[in-house]
Every structure is written in structure tokens, then in C-alpha cells.
Enzyme design. Structure first.
Site, PDB file in Angstrom:
ATOM      1  N   THR A  30     -35.156 -25.256 -20.131  1.00 50.27           N
ATOM      2  CA  THR A  30     -36.501 -26.685 -20.714  1.00 50.27           C
ATOM      3  C   THR A  30     -38.050 -27.152 -19.594  1.00 50.27           C
ATOM      4  OG1 THR A  30     -34.928 -28.402 -21.732  1.00 50.27           O
ATOM      5  CG2 THR A  30     -37.791 -29.178 -21.397  1.00 50.27           C
ATOM      6  N   CYS A  31     -37.605 -26.573 -18.072  1.00 47.01           N
ATOM      7  CA  CYS A  31     -38.682 -26.092 -17.094  1.00 47.01           C
ATOM      8  C   CYS A  31     -39.331 -24.978 -17.778  1.00 47.01           C
ATOM      9  CB  CYS A  31     -37.706 -25.997 -16.064  1.00 47.01           C
ATOM     10  SG  CYS A  31     -37.357 -27.783 -15.116  1.00 47.01           S
ATOM     11  N   THR A  32     -38.951 -23.957 -18.060  1.00 44.66           N
ATOM     12  CA  THR A  32     -39.418 -22.568 -18.281  1.00 44.66           C
ATOM     13  C   THR A  32     -40.318 -23.023 -19.151  1.00 44.66           C
ATOM     14  OG1 THR A  32     -37.657 -21.171 -17.054  1.00 44.66           O
ATOM     15  CG2 THR A  32     -38.994 -20.050 -18.988  1.00 44.66           C
TER      16      THR A  32
END
Length: 156
Positions: A43-45
Site C-alpha cells: 500500500t505504501c508503494t
């Protein structure tokens, strides 16, 4: 959590590419300050790559994008290189800045409680005040929403 209309808490942090950055360096520009839990996670990517893909739109609106997580500068440098991110990531390993912004919170996963970053985005106006806050960000469509807010609300 820091609220709309308040002065954004000042900070100076180590950043990617061997830089030290302070919020005060960006007075006169809008700042998108997004807090995220961890480099290289799915998700952060996705969130970082969305900010990358819309980076030129933010630049056209005199807006700087800064990401903050508790990860190390070394981790940030690898993350930036792998995904060709055109903006700095700042290391907040002792989570002092996250605490100042109210995003270091008690989280629960699989019945386990722990302290961590609540994915949150702040838009800071040219005078250094919080113009908008998105708490508990859902990544899909988020970056476009931030860009639209800046276009509609902060451009004169």
C-alpha cells in the site's frame, strides 16, 4: 491531530539523498506532507508511486511533496531508487514529528496492539498553516483528490 487552520508543527529531519530538510525551507510554497507506515510495503508503494505519477501536476501548482515514515534514510534511498520517486522521503525514526502531527497512534492488527503511523496526508499552505487533513487515507484515488484540492482551494 493537527487541525485545519493551525500552524503546521515545525520540523527538521534527515532526508533521502543525504539532505537535511526543514519545513521552514518551503514557506512560500504549498506542501503535501504525507505520513506512511513503511517503505516497500504494497500500500505504501502504491501511494508513493501515485505521488510520483502526479508529481508534475503538483510542481505546476508550486507544491512540494514530502513523505515521512519511521524508516531509515538508507531504506528511503532504496525505496526512491527502486520506484524512481522524484521527491524526498524523510526519516522520523523516533516518531517525534509523527507525534507532533498526531499520527503516531495505537493500531491493531490480527488482535495485536502496537504503536505506528496512521496513514495521513496534510496540505500546508504557503504561509505554513494546515489547509486540509486526510486522516486514515485510503490510497485509491487519494493523490488525485489532494491535487484537486490544491487546484481549487489554494491557487489564486
Amino acid at each position: 491531530m493537527t487541525a485545519v487552520g493551525q500552524a503546521a508543527p515545525a520540523f527538521t529531519l534527515q532526508a533521502s539523498d543525504n539532505q537535511t530538510l526543514s519545513l521552514s525551507q518551503f514557506y512560500g510554497q504549498n506542501v503535501v506532507l504525507y505520513f506512511y507506515p513503511k517503505d516497500q510495503t504494497p500500500t505504501c508503494t502504491t501511494e508513493a508511486c501515485d505521488f510520483r505519477d502526479f508529481h508534475s501536476g503538483f510542481a505546476e501548482l508550486n507544491t512540494v511533496v514530502l513523505g515521512i515514515s519511521p524508516d531509515s534514510v538508507k531504506s528511503h534511498d532504496k525505496f526512491i531508487a527502486k520506484h524512481e520517486l522524484p521527491f524526498p522521503l524523510l526519516a522520523d525514526p523516533d516518531h517525534q514529528v509523527a507525534e507532533a502531527y498526531g499520527v503516531w497512534v495505537l493500531k491493531k492488527m490480527y488482535g495485536r496492539e502496537y504503536m505506528g503511523i496512521e496513514r495521513t496526508t496534510f496540505v500546508i499552505d504557503k504561509e505554513g498553516n494546515i489547509a486540509k487533513v486526510w486522516p486514515k487515507v485510503k490510497v485509491k484515488g487519494h493523490v488525485q483528490e489532494v491535487l484537486q484540492f490544491i487546484k481549487e482551494e489554494l491557487q489564486s
